[in-house]
Design an enzyme around this catalytic site. Structure first.
Site, PDB file in Angstrom:
ATOM      1  N   GLU A 172       0.826  -1.204   0.000  1.00  6.81           N
ATOM      2  CA  GLU A 172       0.000   0.000   0.000  1.00  6.81           C
ATOM      3  C   GLU A 172       0.867   1.264   0.000  1.00  6.81           C
ATOM      4  OE1 GLU A 172      -2.550  -0.779   3.320  1.00  6.81           O
ATOM      5  OE2 GLU A 172      -3.869  -2.067   2.143  1.00  6.81           O
ATOM      6  N   ASN A 194       1.989   2.716   7.474  1.00  9.48           N
ATOM      7  CA  ASN A 194       1.014   1.668   7.247  1.00  9.48           C
ATOM      8  C   ASN A 194       0.790   0.905   8.545  1.00  9.48           C
ATOM      9  OD1 ASN A 194       0.185  -1.289   6.226  1.00  9.48           O
ATOM     10  ND2 ASN A 194      -0.288   0.192   4.616  1.00  9.48           N
ATOM     11  N   HIS A 414     -18.423  -9.682   5.610  1.00  9.29           N
ATOM     12  CA  HIS A 414     -17.107  -9.117   5.895  1.00  9.29           C
ATOM     13  C   HIS A 414     -16.465  -9.889   7.029  1.00  9.29           C
ATOM     14  CE1 HIS A 414     -14.324  -5.900   7.636  1.00  9.29           C
ATOM     15  NE2 HIS A 414     -13.830  -6.242   6.463  1.00  9.29           N
ATOM     16  N   HIS A 415     -15.257 -10.386   6.792  1.00  9.74           N
ATOM     17  CA  HIS A 415     -14.472 -11.088   7.798  1.00  9.74           C
ATOM     18  C   HIS A 415     -13.139 -10.373   7.976  1.00  9.74           C
ATOM     19  CE1 HIS A 415     -16.626 -15.191   6.956  1.00  9.74           C
ATOM     20  NE2 HIS A 415     -17.356 -14.383   7.697  1.00  9.74           N
ATOM     21  N   GLU A 416     -13.025  -9.520   8.956  1.00  7.71           N
ATOM     22  CA  GLU A 416     -11.727  -8.932   9.300  1.00  7.71           C
ATOM     23  C   GLU A 416     -11.052  -9.845  10.309  1.00  7.71           C
ATOM     24  OE1 GLU A 416      -8.470  -7.550   9.470  1.00  7.71           O
ATOM     25  OE2 GLU A 416      -9.722  -6.241   8.224  1.00  7.71           O
ATOM     26  N   HIS A 484      -8.472  -8.731   1.240  1.00 10.70           N
ATOM     27  CA  HIS A 484      -7.731  -7.480   1.392  1.00 10.70           C
ATOM     28  C   HIS A 484      -6.531  -7.697   2.311  1.00 10.70           C
ATOM     29  CE1 HIS A 484     -10.594  -4.179  -0.128  1.00 10.70           C
ATOM     30  NE2 HIS A 484     -10.965  -5.340  -0.655  1.00 10.70           N
ATOM     31  N   GLU A 485      -5.469  -6.952   2.033  1.00 13.18           N
ATOM     32  CA  GLU A 485      -4.198  -7.032   2.767  1.00 13.18           C
ATOM     33  C   GLU A 485      -3.515  -8.393   2.615  1.00 13.18           C
ATOM     34  OE1 GLU A 485      -6.712  -3.991   4.229  1.00 13.18           O
ATOM     35  OE2 GLU A 485      -6.977  -6.067   4.904  1.00 13.18           O
ATOM     36  N   GLU A 509      -9.216   3.773  -0.395  1.00 13.89           N
ATOM     37  CA  GLU A 509      -9.249   4.190   1.007  1.00 13.89           C
ATOM     38  C   GLU A 509      -8.162   5.213   1.326  1.00 13.89           C
ATOM     39  OE1 GLU A 509      -6.740   0.370   2.825  1.00 13.89           O
ATOM     40  OE2 GLU A 509      -8.917   0.428   2.941  1.00 13.89           O
TER      41      GLU A 509
END
Length: 704
Positions: A172, A194, A414-416, A484-485, A509
């Site tokens: 990122e 970050n 959504h699964h963070e 993501h990530e 973002e």
């Protein structure tokens, strides 16, 4: 599927340093030469149209705790050559058919002193080269640990590169443009903050790396089929202009634990004198295995909206309450907690998004922050952080499910994970079963922050295996994944097409975190998107973030027309209209393009391209036959002149053109645009002025 494969083999012995093996691409533009030096070091060299692109470069792997690494002492035991040509059909993609055509050379090497065998397999396409290491079953090489892969890419000069810092944890970053010799001096300034980051060298960069030579050749270095291996970075010897592979270590510092038989990912080198060829290349996909999912009827492109941008900007919150300094799942009392009044994922508000999606023809709604645990999810190295199934008191799972179903809208889960991979695997079956129960067929997963197990990095072999495990487990439950990530894509979506998106780069973002470079989106197609589609989350119409959150002084460095063009230039079968519904209501005529644009394509034409300056792409929608054109611009105002010769001859079309107004500018006047329509044919030409940080979008429909 059209399929043709012709194979022939030659087997012979060659002593080290005596003979070279040559491989030519199907169209004859590329020549690759393999040879073994006098000390038994394997090397390769690559030329394009008789111009040397990669000078003689060494191959091999350095092993840990081993007296003899796989670097030298080799002789050629035998060689095999082959030619392969097929056309395969992707489940979704930039075109409805993909040709996979290459010539192959497999060199079997025997290390005389140890009697070990290593195969180097080369595939030469019309767009460039792919090669990997293979280790067959053998007595003298069974379990081994990589200290470092020593693959070299020796450059022919001090090329201009578009690069981001080499980092074990994040991609990122904004891209930097400089000569290779300038990377060291610019490195520190290129490193921006970050949630998790680890650099390893002042000349370390990430792939896909895009370069341009003084002679006008475009060179792209990347990897394909990253399976059970550590992600590759590149470390530059800036005295000799030689890149060498640099793998991401695990928590102990090891670069990889392998067991024969096994193989590494492919290393790729794409080259052309036309930047458009880099965008059109399918090398990365073609070097992956064919589709492993027998029934793909449940996999489908998605256009969605969601409760995300208002939280990213700080207008709303993920957390439900401010009562607790810490949360323990199963122990913290949320039923009696005081709501903070800013929690976005509440039933009434989510229904508003469902209504908006239904009214404007969107497939789905993504909701983040619906499940308990967001109060202290980040920065505490929590193992048991979320359970992925327990909602906050203000989120009615059953009610939302029924309401969305009644409106013909899907919900996206959504699964963070907060980087806790063990916790995700602990709950993953229950979480996917929960999704099946309530009709969620897609999940956005996240890996923000430092990884758990502690000491692991986002791109190490162990964590890459976790991402693959989650993806394959999702396929068992007929669930599509948008990670993501996670590690940057390397074409695995061919084998597992339920991987419909990744972030793995600086997305929208960051426009709410201070802004991204105005030319960022003219670079991503040549770098991040070489490996697969990106969930960039475009479609921002209100560029002044202070209007959403008075404490956030960020500015979105883009015009509205630039945002529209992203739906075409940044390919993904998963596209979000990321802004708030009220902002779309203010510009409904421009919003029409987002409503109309397709997310799955029959054909793609790369009309104009110069990395860092501009990209113009035309795509034909699958089934409808409609065409959409997108063009994004960098810092300099320009005039785009394009031909519409991709249209069918003899037919007339109506083109609706969304263009920057004459006084538009990404910084000072980003919302200025004009819309006009005209009749066009295949011999039509368009001349469109494009603002700094601007763009244009065109929908083309056959005239009835």
């Amino acid at each position: 599927m059209k399929y043709l494969a012709i194979i022939w083999c030659t087997l012979f012995l060659v002593t080290a340093g005596v003979a070279a093996q040559e491989l030519t691409s199907p169209n004859g533009n590329f020549t690759m030469e393999f040879t073994v030096l006098a000390d038994g070091t394997p090397t390769y060299q690559l030329s394009y149209k008789d111009q040397e692109v990669i000078k003689t470069s060494k191959l091999g792997l350095e092993l840990k705790d081993d007296a003899q690494s796989l670097l030298n002492g080799f002789r050629v035991a035998d060689t095999e050559t082959a030619s392969f040509d097929e056309t395969w059909t992707p489940v979704w993609g930039e075109e409805s058919e993909i040709r996979n055509h290459y010539n192959e050379l497999a060199v079997t090497l025997n290390q005389t002193e140890t009697d070990r065998t290593m195969i180097v397999r080369f595939r030469l396409f019309d767009e460039g080269l792919g090669f990997r290491y293979e280790f067959p079953q053998q007595k003298n090489l069974v379990y081994f640990v990589i200290k470092e892969e020593r693959t070299q890419f020796a450059m022919t000069g001090d090329h201009t590169a578009l690069w981001i810092p080499g980092d074990y944890d994040t991609q990122e970053y904004d891209y930097n443009k400089s000569k290779l010799s300038e990377i060291r001096g610019k490195f520190d300034a290129a490193v921006t903050g970050n949630a998790s980051q680890t650099q390893f060298s002042k000349t370390g960069v990430q792939t896909a790396l895009m370069m341009k030579t003084d002679a006008g050749l475009y060179i792209n270095l990347h990897e394909a089929a990253l399976i059970n291996y550590a992600c590759m970075h590149l470390n530059l010897d800036d005295k000799n202009m030689i890149f060498e592979s640099w793998l991401t270590p695990d928590a102990r510092g090891d670069k990889g634990h392998l067991q024969a038989p096994c193989k590494t990912p492919w290393r790729t080198v794409m080259v052309s004198d036309d930047a458009r060829d880099i965008l059109a290349s399918r090398i990365t996909l073609n070097l992956n295995e064919p589709n492993a999912i027998e029934d793909t009827s449940w996999i489908h492109p998605v256009k969605y909206v969601g409760v995300w941008w208002e939280m990213i900007t700080g207008k709303s919150s993920w957390a439900y309450t401010n009562d607790y300094p810490s949360v323990k799942l199963g122990e913290t009392d949320f039923e009696n907690a005081k709501p903070n009044g800013t929690h976005a994922a509440n039933t009434a508000h989510v229904k508003e998004y469902i209504d908006f999606a239904a009214k404007h023809g969107f497939d789905a709604v993504l909701v983040e922050g619906w499940n308990v645990g967001w109060e202290d999810w980040f920065g505490h190295s929590k193992d048991y952080v979320f359970d992925f199934v327990t909602p906050y008191p203000d989120f009615d799972v059953e009610g939302i499910h029924e309401y969305a179903k009644s409106k013909g809208v899907k919900m996206i889960m959504h699964h963070e994970t907060s980087g806790s991979t063990r916790n995700y695997e602990r709950h993953i079956d229950t979480a996917y079963q929960f999704m099946n129960k309530y009709g969620y067929d897609a999940v956005k997963s996240g890996y923000v922050g430092d990884m758990l197990p502690r000491g692991e990095y986002h791109y190490s072999q162990w964590i890459n295996n976790h991402y693959q495990y989650a993806l394959e487990k999702a396929a068992d439950y007929h669930i599509m994944v948008n990670a993501h990530e996670a590690v940057r894509p390397t074409g695995i979506c061919r084998t597992y097409p339920n991987l419909i998106g990744n972030e793995s780069a600086r997305g929208t973002e960051y426009q709410a975190f201070g802004g991204s470079n105005a030319n960022h989106v003219t670079i991503l197609p040549f770098t991040r998107l070489v490996g697969g589609p990106m969930d960039y989350t475009p479609g921002i119409f209100e560029m002044d973030i202070e209007k959403l959150n008075p404490d956030n002084h960020s500015h979105v460095n883009s015009t509205i027309c630039n945002q529209l063009a992203l739906y075409v230039t940044l390919y993904s079968p998963l596209q979000m209209a990321a802004d708030l519904p009220e902002h779309y209501n203010q510009f409904m005529d421009a919003f029409q393009f987002i409503k109309d644009v397709a997310v799955d394509w029959e054909q793609s034409v790369y009309v104009e391209a110069e990395p860092g300056d501009y990209v113009t792409i035309a795509r034909k929608a699958k089934n409808s036959g409609e065409w959409f054109v997108g063009s994004v611009n960098g810092y300099d105002k320009r005039t785009s002149e394009i031909k519409l010769d991709f249209l069918e001859k003899g037919k007339k079309y109506v083109a609706t053109i969304y263009r920057d107004a004459k006084d538009a500018h990404y910084k000072t006047n980003p919302q200025a645009y004009e819309i006009d329509t005209k009749t066009v044919k295949s011999n039509s030409k368009l001349k469109i002025d494009v603002a700094p940080g601007g763009g244009y979008a065109i929908s083309i429909v056959e005239k009835k």
